[in-house]
Every structure is written in structure tokens, then in C-alpha cells.
Design a protein around this motif. Structure first.
Motif, PDB file in Angstrom:
ATOM      1  N   GLN A 153       0.833  -1.202   0.000  1.00  0.00           N
ATOM      2  CA  GLN A 153       0.000   0.000   0.000  1.00  0.00           C
ATOM      3  C   GLN A 153       0.866   1.250   0.000  1.00  0.00           C
ATOM      4  N   GLU A 154       1.866   1.294   0.884  1.00  0.00           N
ATOM      5  CA  GLU A 154       2.811   2.403   0.892  1.00  0.00           C
ATOM      6  C   GLU A 154       3.885   2.086  -0.138  1.00  0.00           C
ATOM      7  N   VAL A 155       3.924   2.882  -1.189  1.00  0.00           N
ATOM      8  CA  VAL A 155       4.817   2.592  -2.314  1.00  0.00           C
ATOM      9  C   VAL A 155       6.256   2.511  -1.820  1.00  0.00           C
ATOM     10  N   ASN A 156       6.872   1.344  -2.026  1.00  0.00           N
ATOM     11  CA  ASN A 156       8.218   1.123  -1.516  1.00  0.00           C
ATOM     12  C   ASN A 156       9.267   1.483  -2.560  1.00  0.00           C
ATOM     13  N   LEU A 157       9.203   2.732  -3.038  1.00  0.00           N
ATOM     14  CA  LEU A 157      10.178   3.269  -3.969  1.00  0.00           C
ATOM     15  C   LEU A 157      10.840   4.487  -3.339  1.00  0.00           C
ATOM     16  N   LEU A 158      11.773   5.105  -4.051  1.00  0.00           N
ATOM     17  CA  LEU A 158      12.526   6.240  -3.520  1.00  0.00           C
ATOM     18  C   LEU A 158      12.008   7.528  -4.146  1.00  0.00           C
ATOM     19  N   PRO A 159      11.303   8.357  -3.378  1.00  0.00           N
ATOM     20  CA  PRO A 159      10.642   9.531  -3.950  1.00  0.00           C
ATOM     21  C   PRO A 159      11.598  10.589  -4.468  1.00  0.00           C
ATOM     22  N   ASN A 160      12.840  10.595  -3.991  1.00  0.00           N
ATOM     23  CA  ASN A 160      13.790  11.616  -4.437  1.00  0.00           C
ATOM     24  C   ASN A 160      14.441  11.276  -5.768  1.00  0.00           C
ATOM     25  N   LEU A 161      14.186  10.062  -6.276  1.00  0.00           N
ATOM     26  CA  LEU A 161      14.743   9.649  -7.566  1.00  0.00           C
ATOM     27  C   LEU A 161      13.703   9.800  -8.667  1.00  0.00           C
ATOM     28  N   THR A 162      14.163   9.749  -9.918  1.00  0.00           N
ATOM     29  CA  THR A 162      13.235   9.836 -11.047  1.00  0.00           C
ATOM     30  C   THR A 162      12.495   8.514 -11.214  1.00  0.00           C
ATOM     31  N   VAL A 163      11.478   8.539 -12.065  1.00  0.00           N
ATOM     32  CA  VAL A 163      10.728   7.323 -12.367  1.00  0.00           C
ATOM     33  C   VAL A 163      11.664   6.256 -12.927  1.00  0.00           C
ATOM     34  N   ALA A 164      12.501   6.643 -13.881  1.00  0.00           N
ATOM     35  CA  ALA A 164      13.414   5.681 -14.517  1.00  0.00           C
ATOM     36  C   ALA A 164      14.414   5.125 -13.512  1.00  0.00           C
ATOM     37  N   GLU A 165      14.938   5.989 -12.653  1.00  0.00           N
ATOM     38  CA  GLU A 165      15.906   5.526 -11.659  1.00  0.00           C
ATOM     39  C   GLU A 165      15.270   4.519 -10.709  1.00  0.00           C
ATOM     40  N   ASN A 166      14.026   4.752 -10.333  1.00  0.00           N
ATOM     41  CA  ASN A 166      13.320   3.784  -9.489  1.00  0.00           C
ATOM     42  C   ASN A 166      13.088   2.480 -10.227  1.00  0.00           C
ATOM     43  N   LEU A 167      12.730   2.580 -11.491  1.00  0.00           N
ATOM     44  CA  LEU A 167      12.411   1.390 -12.276  1.00  0.00           C
ATOM     45  C   LEU A 167      13.633   0.500 -12.461  1.00  0.00           C
ATOM     46  N   TYR A 168      14.810   1.109 -12.607  1.00  0.00           N
ATOM     47  CA  TYR A 168      16.023   0.340 -12.912  1.00  0.00           C
ATOM     48  C   TYR A 168      17.059   0.377 -11.785  1.00  0.00           C
ATOM     49  N   LEU A 169      16.637   0.770 -10.584  1.00  0.00           N
ATOM     50  CA  LEU A 169      17.567   0.838  -9.468  1.00  0.00           C
ATOM     51  C   LEU A 169      18.225  -0.530  -9.241  1.00  0.00           C
ATOM     52  N   GLY A 170      19.561  -0.518  -9.222  1.00  0.00           N
ATOM     53  CA  GLY A 170      20.312  -1.755  -9.019  1.00  0.00           C
ATOM     54  C   GLY A 170      20.582  -2.523 -10.294  1.00  0.00           C
ATOM     55  N   ARG A 171      20.029  -2.086 -11.401  1.00  0.00           N
ATOM     56  CA  ARG A 171      20.253  -2.758 -12.695  1.00  0.00           C
ATOM     57  C   ARG A 171      20.255  -1.725 -13.828  1.00  0.00           C
ATOM     58  N   GLN A 172      20.891  -0.579 -13.536  1.00  0.00           N
ATOM     59  CA  GLN A 172      20.923   0.506 -14.507  1.00  0.00           C
ATOM     60  C   GLN A 172      21.697   0.095 -15.760  1.00  0.00           C
ATOM     61  N   PRO A 173      21.198   0.489 -16.926  1.00  0.00           N
ATOM     62  CA  PRO A 173      21.922   0.199 -18.179  1.00  0.00           C
ATOM     63  C   PRO A 173      23.205   1.023 -18.261  1.00  0.00           C
ATOM     64  N   LEU A 174      24.291   0.369 -18.663  1.00  0.00           N
ATOM     65  CA  LEU A 174      25.591   1.033 -18.737  1.00  0.00           C
ATOM     66  C   LEU A 174      26.065   1.142 -20.185  1.00  0.00           C
ATOM     67  N   ARG A 175      26.868   2.147 -20.422  1.00  0.00           N
ATOM     68  CA  ARG A 175      27.530   2.300 -21.717  1.00  0.00           C
ATOM     69  C   ARG A 175      28.980   2.664 -21.441  1.00  0.00           C
ATOM     70  N   TRP A 176      29.893   1.824 -21.890  1.00  0.00           N
ATOM     71  CA  TRP A 176      31.322   1.979 -21.615  1.00  0.00           C
ATOM     72  C   TRP A 176      31.584   2.069 -20.104  1.00  0.00           C
ATOM     73  N   GLY A 177      30.806   1.249 -19.360  1.00  0.00           N
ATOM     74  CA  GLY A 177      31.010   1.203 -17.919  1.00  0.00           C
ATOM     75  C   GLY A 177      30.371   2.324 -17.140  1.00  0.00           C
ATOM     76  N   LEU A 178      29.694   3.260 -17.830  1.00  0.00           N
ATOM     77  CA  LEU A 178      29.059   4.399 -17.173  1.00  0.00           C
ATOM     78  C   LEU A 178      27.555   4.352 -17.384  1.00  0.00           C
ATOM     79  N   LEU A 179      26.831   4.945 -16.441  1.00  0.00           N
ATOM     80  CA  LEU A 179      25.385   4.990 -16.545  1.00  0.00           C
ATOM     81  C   LEU A 179      24.962   5.775 -17.777  1.00  0.00           C
ATOM     82  N   SER A 180      24.117   5.158 -18.596  1.00  0.00           N
ATOM     83  CA  SER A 180      23.561   5.845 -19.769  1.00  0.00           C
ATOM     84  C   SER A 180      22.146   6.302 -19.421  1.00  0.00           C
TER      85      SER A 180
END
Length: 506
Positions: A90-117
């Protein structure tokens, strides 16, 4: 879902014990791909404990869990997600200070040349959310969007990380009707994709709208699993409350009610409880009936000032009053024994003596301490009167049994000599002997002229001692039963729907 399809998840013989409590006793649950399965039960039925056992938050004490044909034993919620079981609360267990995309991919962010894309992450998020019917900017902070959209984002994250079983724990509690429909459209899409979905809610209308089957728990055991196309809401309520509901004569010694004491005129609070009106007389017990989430506790808290009303008025003996907090309620000689005595009632590390005297001392003021001798006299008199079993008045109240804790809590408020006593689930979680003693005490207080409001899921109790029963559903007052209308069957009928009532036959 087909008749011969194996279950996506099969929990069998699940048991969980806590000190002095059997939380789950040989529970079985089968979830099939492509179905929405409701998990129902009142407070303390075992729903939350079962979910925690399935998701690794608790380690079960017995039983097995098979997921997609393989036995699993997750040791944490993170492991259960990796295995394929996702949960949205019921209480959304996401991080309100992050963007929608950052919440969606937190811990599995897509990388490009080793850096966050970030651009790629936003593109992926936009495409993923489009599959859930959302056309939003994933680069915006999560708090930019409504709770309903945040719920969908949480669901999308859970599904993308898990993808086999999705558990929705009270996801609609904070949503309005349109937002509920948005959420249900997503649930239907996931059902078509073959997920097994668990839906936990106290809104029965929603259960029948979105769910295919339901498993009902009561006191830590499964009391039935039903195809919802084959049963009515009344059938489900009957299983949840566990009552024999045939109308029968009860020897209600109601006595004669006195003068009006409390008059509530359309009091309520927006978003919590719709306005309701009620008059309670001296020497009367008014019962509050309804399922978990119906508004019973909210009504008690509004009257006592735990939560302030924002509409309506209250009259005490013909004079309009305002109660903004519990201190003002106590000053007007109101008393409240809350539903959760352990967290909202007793002070566990204080002695039994100090717990009994607490409300009386608070009303008198902490700068005017009650003499020690008087404290002992008051505490000892109520220990004798209520037969509170203890080794010593000095012992911490947390060491008493549940029934004796409840009687000590009643003693606290009776020591203030109240005119109006509110009891919220006064007999929940106590032994049979204490149960009977508290019911006898309610009847004695009524006969002595006290006005009582008793919220309870124990239907036979309400029928036995109530002069009237007010039924709540979906946080609004739906019916008031009087005289021969007060039967367990009629209470359940009013909780479930608006069918005509049956008259009690002599």
C-alpha cells in the motif's frame, strides 16, 4: 489458467510460530498463472505472516513452497525477487527523491562503456511503462505523479525484476475510483501475460470485480478456497467471520435506555470516514459492526479525538462540544480502550499499578500527583473487582496474559469514572475465561447506566449485549439494526450488500 495446469506457486503445510502464538497452522495456497487470487481474512487471520513466509521476510517453521515446479526457500525478499516473486505494498516502496526511470532500474541501470547511460535508461523506461498504459516522462521525479501512477511504477519494477508471481498488498487503499480502475487495467494486462497475482484488500466489491478465486484465512488456518463466480459476498463474509448465521432468538436483557448522552450529527473526516450520525443514551450499548477497513476503528478514534473531525458536530447532554484530542475527551469523561492494546494501550515496561492509574493521573494533571496510598487503593480495588491475575502490582504489565492485560486496560479507564466508554475489539486475542468476564462487565456497566460504544467482529457478542447495532461498510454507515433485526445473519447481510433484512422469530 486451465483445469489441468500445474500451479505457478504451491505453498503446502506452511506453519509459523511466535512465542505463545500459532500464526500459521498447516496453510495451503495454490496460485495459477493467468489468475488473480484474493487472499482474505480479518486482522490477525495470518495474511501478512503468510506473505512474509512466501517472500523470505520470515523463515517458516514448517511446510514447502514450490515455484514453477521447483522447491524454493528464499532467505530474504531480495532472493524471492530473483526467484520470481515480487511484492507491492500500500505504501509505495520506492525512492521519492529519484526519477521514475531511476526507481524502475535501481540496481540494474543500463551502462555504456562502464558508465550509466541516462538517455538509454529513460528510453527503456518509457517503452516499459508504455506496456503498462503509462505515457509519462520517466526523467521526472517520482513524486511528480499521483499515488496511482507510483503504484503502477512499483508494479512494473516488481514484474520486470520477478515476472512469475506478483503480490499486491492493499494497493487500492489510498486510491480513488478512477485510480483503482487504472490499476485494475494493469492487473488485467498482467493476468493476460500469465502472471499469478495475489490481491490482498478489505474491499469486497473490488475482490469480486478483479479476482478469479479467493482463499480465506481465519486464526492462522485456511477455512476455504472459493471460485468467486460461484459464491456471493455473503458467503465470503461468513467464512471470514466464522459464524453460524441462522436467525435465532437471543435473550437480550437490554433494559431501558436513559436520556441521550452523546449526539453525533454528520461527523466525519474527508478521506477517512464519511459523515455519520448517531445518538447514544445512558444505559445503552451500541455495537459497531463491519469488516476490517469498514471504518469501525476510525469512528472510535474520531469520537475520542485521536483524529480530529473536519465536519459535523457533537453534543454532550444537549451542549455542543469540540474534542480536538484525547485529553479533551477524558475531560468530558470519555474513555477508549483501543483495538491494539499492545501498541496503543498498555505501556509494557511500566508496572500494572502505574498502567491502571495512568489515565486518572493524566486527567488530574502531572503537577498534582495522586498520593501513593491512594494509587495502591485504586489499583488493588480494580484488581479484585476484575479478577486480574498477577504476582504483584509491581510487575511489568507486559508479563501478564492477554486477557489480564485487557482487564488492566479496562481498569485504567474505569478508574476515571467515565460516562461514555468506547471499546474497540475488547475480546480479541484473549482466553475463554477472560472473554466471558469482559462480556459480563459490559452488561454490568450498561445496567449501571453507562453509555458504551463497542466495535467488534464477534457477531454473537454484539447480538447478545447490543441495544442497537450500526453497520459500516467501505467507511460509511450503511444500516442501523434495532430490536428483532439484531441477528448475526442480518449483520452479515448488511455488511455484504443491501438485501432486505429478516425479522427475528420468537
Amino acid at each position: 489458467m486451465t483445469d489441468d495446469a500445474p500451479p505457478m506457486l504451491h505453498a503446502k503445510g506452511i506453519s509459523k510460530f511466535f512465542p505463545g502464538t500459532i500464526a500459521l497452522d498447516d496453510v495451503e495456497l495454490q496460485l495459477f498463472g493467468g489468475e488473480v487470487h484474493a487472499l482474505l481474512g480479518e486482522n490477525g487471520a495470518g495474511k501478512s505472516t503468510l506473505i512474509k513466509c512466501l517472500t523470505g521476510a520470515y523463515q517458516r517453521d514448517g511446510g514447502t513452497v514450490t515455484l514453477d515446479g521447483t522447491e524454493v526457500d528464499p532467505q530474504s525478499t531480495a532472493e524471492s525477487q530473483r526467484l520470481g516473486i515480487g511484492t507491492v505494498y500500500q505504501e509505495v516502496n520506492l525512492l521519492p527523491n529519484l526519477t521514475v526511470a531511476e526507481n524502475l532500474y535501481l540496481g540494474r541501470q543500463p551502462l555504456r562503456w562502464g558508465l550509466l547511460s541516462r538517455r538509454r535508461m529513460n528510453d527503456l523506461a518509457r517503452k516499459t511503462l508504455a506496456g503498462y498504459g503509462l505515457d509519462i516522462d520517466p526523467g521526472e521525479p517520482l513524486t511528480t505523479y499521483s499515488v496511482a501512477i507510483q503504484q503502477v511504477v512499483a508494479i512494473a519494477r516488481a514484474v520486470e525484476m520477478s515476472g512469475k508471481v506478483l503480490i499486491l498488498d492493499e494497493p487500492t487503499a489510498s486510491l480513488d475510483r478512477d485510480e483503482v480502475q487504472l490499476l485494475f487495467s494493469v492487473v488485467r494486462q498482467l493476468k493476460e501475460r500469465g502472471l499469478a497475482i495475489v490481491f490482498i484488500t478489505h474491499f469486497l466489491d473490488q475482490v469480486f470485480e478483479i479476482s478469479d478465486r479467493a482463499t480465506i484465512l481465519r486464526n492462522g488456518r485456511v477455512v476455504g478456497t472459493r471460485d468467486l463466480s460461484q459464491v456471493t459476498q455473503k458467503d465470503v463474509v461468513t467464512l471470514m467471520l466464522g459464524r453460524q448465521l441462522e436467525a435465532r432468538v437471543h435473550d437480550r436483557k437490554a433494559g431501558k435506555a436513559g436520556k441521550p448522552l452523546i449526539e453525533l450529527d454528520k461527523i466525519g473526516r474527508r478521506g477517512m470516514l464519511e459523515p455519520f450520525s448517531l445518538t447514544i443514551h445512558e444505559g445503552e450499548v451500541v455495537g459497531l459492526a463491519g469488516l476490517l477497513g469498514s471504518g469501525r476503528t476510525e469512528a472510535a478514534n474520531l469520537i475520542f479525538g485521536v483524529v480530529q473531525t473536519d465536519q459535523g458536530k457533537m453534543t454532550l447532554r444537549g451542549q455542543q462540544i469540540t474534542i480536538s484530542n484525547p485529553r479533551e475527551a477524558v475531560a468530558h469523561r470519555f474513555a477508549l480502550c483501543p483495538e491494539d492494546r499492545k501498541t496503543e494501550g498498555i505501556v509494557g515496561d511500566l508496572s500494572v499499578r502505574d498502567n491502571i492509574i495512568l489515565a486518572l493521573q493524566a486527567r488530574q494533571g502531572w503537577l498534582r500527583p495522586i498520593p501513593r496510598g491512594k494509587i495502591n487503593e485504586i489499583a488493588e480495588s480494580y484488581v479484585r473487582a476484575l479478577d486480574i491475575r498477577l504476582a504483584s502490582l509491581d510487575m511489568p504489565i507486559r508479563l501478564l496474559s492477554g486477557g489480564n492485560q485487557q482487564k488492566a486496560l479496562l481498569a485504567r479507564w474505569l478508574a476515571t469514572n467515565p460516562d461514555f466508554l468506547i471499546l474497540d475489539e475488547p475480546t480479541r486475542g484473549i482466553d475463554v475465561g477472560a472473554h466471558a468476564e469482559i462480556i459480563a462487565l459490559i452488561e454490568q456497566l450498561r445496567s449501571d447506566g453507562m453509555a458504551l460504544l463497542v466495535a467488534s467482529s464477534e457477531l454473537e457478542e454484539l447480538v447478545a449485549y447490543s441495544t442497537r447495532v450500526v453497520v459500516l461498510r467501505d467507511r460509511k454507515q450503511v444500516r442501523e439494526l434495532t430490536g428483532s433485526q439484531i441477528t448475526p445473519d442480518n449483520i452479515v447481510q448488511a455488511i455484504a450488500d443491501d438485501s432486505p433484512l429478516q425479522e427475528e422469530r420468537a
